[in-house]
Design a protein around this motif. Structure first.
Motif, PDB file in Angstrom:
ATOM      1  N   TYR A  35       0.641  -1.169  -0.103  1.00  0.00           N
ATOM      2  CA  TYR A  35       0.017   0.120  -0.187  1.00  0.00           C
ATOM      3  C   TYR A  35       0.860   1.290   0.264  1.00  0.00           C
ATOM      4  CZ  TYR A  35      -3.777  -3.079   1.622  1.00  0.00           C
ATOM      5  OH  TYR A  35      -4.489  -4.310   1.433  1.00  0.00           O
ATOM      6  N   LEU A  36       0.676   1.912  -1.183  1.00  0.00           N
ATOM      7  CA  LEU A  36       1.472   3.449  -0.831  1.00  0.00           C
ATOM      8  C   LEU A  36       0.492   4.463  -0.945  1.00  0.00           C
ATOM      9  CD1 LEU A  36       3.709   2.410  -4.157  1.00  0.00           C
ATOM     10  CD2 LEU A  36       4.045   1.989  -1.846  1.00  0.00           C
ATOM     11  N   PRO A  37       0.125   4.942   0.315  1.00  0.00           N
ATOM     12  CA  PRO A  37      -0.594   6.071   0.538  1.00  0.00           C
ATOM     13  C   PRO A  37      -0.253   7.377  -0.312  1.00  0.00           C
ATOM     14  CG  PRO A  37       0.004   5.075   2.527  1.00  0.00           C
ATOM     15  CD  PRO A  37       0.977   4.619   1.313  1.00  0.00           C
ATOM     16  N   ALA A  38      -0.875   8.321  -0.558  1.00  0.00           N
ATOM     17  CA  ALA A  38      -0.782   9.622  -1.091  1.00  0.00           C
ATOM     18  C   ALA A  38       0.137  10.520  -0.107  1.00  0.00           C
ATOM     19  CB  ALA A  38      -1.925   9.988  -1.788  1.00  0.00           C
ATOM     20  N   PRO A  39       1.029  11.137  -0.389  1.00  0.00           N
ATOM     21  CA  PRO A  39       1.748  11.352  -1.666  1.00  0.00           C
ATOM     22  C   PRO A  39       2.544   9.888  -1.837  1.00  0.00           C
ATOM     23  CG  PRO A  39       2.716  12.655  -0.308  1.00  0.00           C
ATOM     24  CD  PRO A  39       1.647  12.223   0.498  1.00  0.00           C
ATOM     25  N   HIS A  40       2.679   9.440  -3.082  1.00  0.00           N
ATOM     26  CA  HIS A  40       3.626   8.370  -3.189  1.00  0.00           C
ATOM     27  C   HIS A  40       4.703   8.490  -3.989  1.00  0.00           C
ATOM     28  CE1 HIS A  40       0.931   7.510  -6.636  1.00  0.00           C
ATOM     29  NE2 HIS A  40       2.216   6.641  -7.033  1.00  0.00           N
ATOM     30  N   ARG A  41       5.521   7.550  -4.127  1.00  0.00           N
ATOM     31  CA  ARG A  41       6.980   7.432  -5.009  1.00  0.00           C
ATOM     32  C   ARG A  41       6.572   6.220  -5.930  1.00  0.00           C
ATOM     33  NH1 ARG A  41      12.531   8.949  -2.116  1.00  0.00           N
ATOM     34  NH2 ARG A  41      12.770   6.824  -3.572  1.00  0.00           N
ATOM     35  N   PRO A  42       6.553   6.176  -7.105  1.00  0.00           N
ATOM     36  CA  PRO A  42       6.524   5.300  -7.929  1.00  0.00           C
ATOM     37  C   PRO A  42       7.542   4.182  -7.665  1.00  0.00           C
ATOM     38  CG  PRO A  42       6.541   7.167  -9.521  1.00  0.00           C
ATOM     39  CD  PRO A  42       6.743   7.411  -7.951  1.00  0.00           C
ATOM     40  N   PRO A  43       7.260   2.826  -7.750  1.00  0.00           N
ATOM     41  CA  PRO A  43       8.221   1.893  -7.448  1.00  0.00           C
ATOM     42  C   PRO A  43       9.441   2.210  -8.369  1.00  0.00           C
ATOM     43  CG  PRO A  43       5.942   0.788  -7.654  1.00  0.00           C
ATOM     44  CD  PRO A  43       5.908   2.180  -8.174  1.00  0.00           C
ATOM     45  N   SER A  44      10.595   1.821  -7.958  1.00  0.00           N
ATOM     46  CA  SER A  44      11.825   1.861  -8.819  1.00  0.00           C
ATOM     47  C   SER A  44      12.204   0.704  -9.627  1.00  0.00           C
ATOM     48  CB  SER A  44      13.054   2.323  -7.924  1.00  0.00           C
ATOM     49  OG  SER A  44      13.127   1.509  -6.766  1.00  0.00           O
ATOM     50  N   ALA A  45      11.869  -0.196  -9.106  1.00  0.00           N
ATOM     51  CA  ALA A  45      12.124  -1.536  -9.935  1.00  0.00           C
ATOM     52  C   ALA A  45      10.992  -2.632  -9.792  1.00  0.00           C
ATOM     53  CB  ALA A  45      13.445  -2.388  -9.205  1.00  0.00           C
ATOM     54  N   PHE A  46      11.074  -3.530 -10.542  1.00  0.00           N
ATOM     55  CA  PHE A  46       9.914  -4.570 -10.526  1.00  0.00           C
ATOM     56  C   PHE A  46      10.581  -5.788  -9.825  1.00  0.00           C
ATOM     57  CE2 PHE A  46       6.793  -6.836 -13.402  1.00  0.00           C
ATOM     58  CZ  PHE A  46       5.947  -7.286 -12.315  1.00  0.00           C
ATOM     59  N   PRO A  47       9.916  -6.289  -8.880  1.00  0.00           N
ATOM     60  CA  PRO A  47      10.609  -7.466  -8.245  1.00  0.00           C
ATOM     61  C   PRO A  47      10.882  -8.680  -8.963  1.00  0.00           C
ATOM     62  CG  PRO A  47       8.782  -6.452  -6.747  1.00  0.00           C
ATOM     63  CD  PRO A  47       8.792  -6.050  -7.899  1.00  0.00           C
ATOM     64  N   ARG A  48      12.132  -9.257  -9.152  1.00  0.00           N
ATOM     65  CA  ARG A  48      12.524 -10.336  -9.709  1.00  0.00           C
ATOM     66  C   ARG A  48      11.502 -11.725  -9.489  1.00  0.00           C
ATOM     67  NH1 ARG A  48      17.187 -10.237 -12.784  1.00  0.00           N
ATOM     68  NH2 ARG A  48      17.763 -12.028 -13.738  1.00  0.00           N
ATOM     69  N   GLY A  49      11.205 -12.345 -10.506  1.00  0.00           N
ATOM     70  CA  GLY A  49      10.237 -13.424 -10.500  1.00  0.00           C
ATOM     71  C   GLY A  49       8.832 -13.192 -10.045  1.00  0.00           C
TER      72      GLY A  49
END
Length: 152
Positions: A35-49
């Motif tokens: 859960y990324l409540p506002a304000p949020h930062r977009p994920p920087s990477a996609f977890p492998r697998g």
């Protein structure tokens, strides 16, 4: 826990039954919810697998729910925040939505800023080994359940 988070939690509990009926048994140990409540930062990477369902909640409603397969890092991390990064993005949908012009802090030329500051984001991560059909089923279930404003 707030309303948008409770909606996701209840939906995932019910999805266990849907997955089972589809012959794809799934339990709470099979997914991780961020859960990324506002304000949020977009994920920087996609977890492998992993593969993911992501959702954006803002302006009092679910705006978009999408999916990203194991090889869709840009879709997961950045595309929805920019107008011209892909044919279909949340940013592009918001820029075309007349309802957004009523919000004083929304700039149709830079919708990504509003998405980051005013929207909550949820990421539901599943092992890629579960396969794309299960991911598509979860996305369809959440579309039906949550009725996001910007879905076809």
């Amino acid at each position: 826990m707030t309303g948008w988070q409770e909606e996701i939690q209840a939906a995932m509990t019910d999805f266990v039954t849907v997955a089972s009926l589809a012959g794809k048994p799934l339990g709470p140990e099979d997914w991780q919810v961020e859960y990324l409540p506002a304000p949020h930062r977009p994920p920087s990477a996609f977890p492998r697998g992993r593969m993911a369902i992501y959702g954006f909640w803002g302006d009092g409603v679910w705006l978009k729910i999408g999916m990203a397969g194991a090889k869709s890092q840009a879709r997961y991390t950045s595309q929805h925040y920019f107008l011209d990064s892909a044919p279909s993005t949340l940013a592009k949908s918001l820029a075309r939505d007349a309802r957004m012009t009523t919000l004083p802090d929304f700039d149709p030329a830079a919708p990504g800023a509003w998405i980051k500051t005013a929207c909550h984001r949820v990421n539901i991560l599943l092992p890629a080994a579960h396969g794309r059909p299960l991911l598509a089923l979860l996305e369809a279930f959440l579309h039906a359940r949550l009725s996001p404003r910007h879905e076809r």
